[in-house]
Write an enzyme that holds these catalytic residues in place. Structure first.
Site, PDB file in Angstrom:
ATOM      1  N   ASP A   1      46.325  47.210  41.832  1.00 46.37           N
ATOM      2  CA  ASP A   1      44.942  46.744  41.928  1.00 46.37           C
ATOM      3  C   ASP A   1      44.541  46.250  40.536  1.00 46.37           C
ATOM      4  OD1 ASP A   1      42.147  46.554  42.762  1.00 46.37           O
ATOM      5  OD2 ASP A   1      41.857  48.400  41.605  1.00 46.37           O
ATOM      6  N   ILE A   2      43.521  45.414  40.461  1.00 48.08           N
ATOM      7  CA  ILE A   2      43.132  44.866  39.155  1.00 48.08           C
ATOM      8  C   ILE A   2      41.933  45.620  38.543  1.00 48.08           C
ATOM      9  CG2 ILE A   2      42.332  42.805  37.929  1.00 48.08           C
ATOM     10  CD1 ILE A   2      43.861  41.100  39.978  1.00 48.08           C
ATOM     11  N   ASP A   3      40.772  45.439  39.182  1.00 51.73           N
ATOM     12  CA  ASP A   3      39.542  45.982  38.570  1.00 51.73           C
ATOM     13  C   ASP A   3      39.471  47.503  38.654  1.00 51.73           C
ATOM     14  OD1 ASP A   3      37.542  43.470  38.128  1.00 51.73           O
ATOM     15  OD2 ASP A   3      38.882  43.138  39.828  1.00 51.73           O
TER      16      ASP A   3
ATOM     17  N   ASP B   1      42.137  52.347  42.253  1.00 48.15           N
ATOM     18  CA  ASP B   1      41.068  53.239  41.787  1.00 48.15           C
ATOM     19  C   ASP B   1      39.949  53.429  42.800  1.00 48.15           C
ATOM     20  OD1 ASP B   1      40.085  50.513  41.418  1.00 48.15           O
ATOM     21  OD2 ASP B   1      38.379  51.488  40.443  1.00 48.15           O
TER      22      ASP B   1
HETATM   23 MG   LIG Z   1      39.697  48.494  41.828  1.00 43.57          MG
END
Ligand SMILES: [Mg+2]
Length: 269
Positions: free
Chosen positions: A32-34, A211
């Site tokens: 995942d990125i953010d 996250d």
């Molecule tokens: Mg995220």
């Protein structure tokens, strides 16, 4: 390695025992990125991708023979803007938009392509009944039958049969005197399942790092492929095999992994 707390009995423990070069040949990373790779900012547009992260991701991608994917709710265009110097394998818009490995490019929105294929076929069945009204909303198609309620069952059966050919991307929604062909809800699990079917991901062991709630479908899919799931931040997540405290810790962990591969490769030569 930096702080990665593993749950006892997790498949990640087994991975940890592998020699670096064996691990390098076996592992696939879904990231995942953010909030996972980069710190959250006031707006999605104001996040910053550290140069060092770009280098680590590119190095890992090479070391894993391409088995590294970014998985995000962002659009593909947005991902390419953030990571502007390299085109990664990406599951964007929760899998509604994918760019697969080099030899399997799929750069369009999956559901838009499916809807475009289906549209002419829907139009050809319309004259079969009186009083149908087609409303094309661009990203969905509604077929109203208020003028001829008796056709409901037959129309529904026909539409289901048409949609069956595009079931990966589209679904039929039933309303009051209307059937609507709309994009299926994609999740990050769809990205993992799709990529695990193709090289270079196929036959590898996936690790999904995320996250957020939306990552849990990806985490579950990773575990379903005998892989594991790492949660950044929230330690209460029962789906997680391991935890990293922050995006900075994820970056450090990935960097260490890359260094470990590098040493392993050097040692084997
Ligand atoms: Mg995220």
């Amino acid at each position: 390695m930096p702080p990665l707390e593993l749950q006892p009995g997790s498949p990640a423990m087994r991975l940890n025992r592998l020699e670096p070069d064996e691990l390098r040949r076996r592992l696939a990373l879904f990231l995942d990125i953010d909030g996972t790779l980069i710190d959250l900012a006031a707006t999605p547009q104001s996040v910053v991708v550290p140069d060092t992260l770009m280098i680590v991701l590119r190095t890992l991608e090479l070391q894993l023979d391409g088995a590294l994917a970014l998985v995000t709710g962002r659009s593909l265009t947005d991902v390419d803007r953030l990571f502007s110097t390299h085109r990664f394998v990406v599951g964007a818009q929760h899998g509604g938009e994918m760019r697969g490995p080099a030899r399997q490019p799929r750069q369009e929105l999956i559901f838009v392509a499916a809807l475009n294929r289906l549209r002419p076929r829907v139009e050809t069945i319309l004259p079969s009944w009186k009083g149908l009204l087609l409303e094309d909303k661009g990203r969905s198609i509604a077929i109203h039958y208020r003028q001829n309620p008796g056709v409901a069952y037959e129309l529904k059966t026909t539409l289901h049969r048409l949609i069956a050919t595009e079931a990966d991307a589209l679904e039929l929604l039933e309303g009051k005197f209307v059937f609507e062909i709309k994009p299926k809800n994609f999740d990050k699990g769809d990205v993992v399942r799709a990529l695990m079917m193709v090289a270079p991901f196929k036959e590898r062991v996936p690790i999904f790092i995320g996250d957020d709630e939306t990552d849990r479908a990806g985490m579950a899919a990773s575990r379903a492929h005998s892989g594991c799931a790492i949660r950044v931040g929230d330690k209460r997540d029962l789906l997680a095999d391991g935890f990293l405290p922050s995006p900075a810790a994820t970056r450090a962990w990935l960097r260490e992994l890359s260094i470990r591969f590098d040493r392993g490769v050097t040692a084997a030569q």
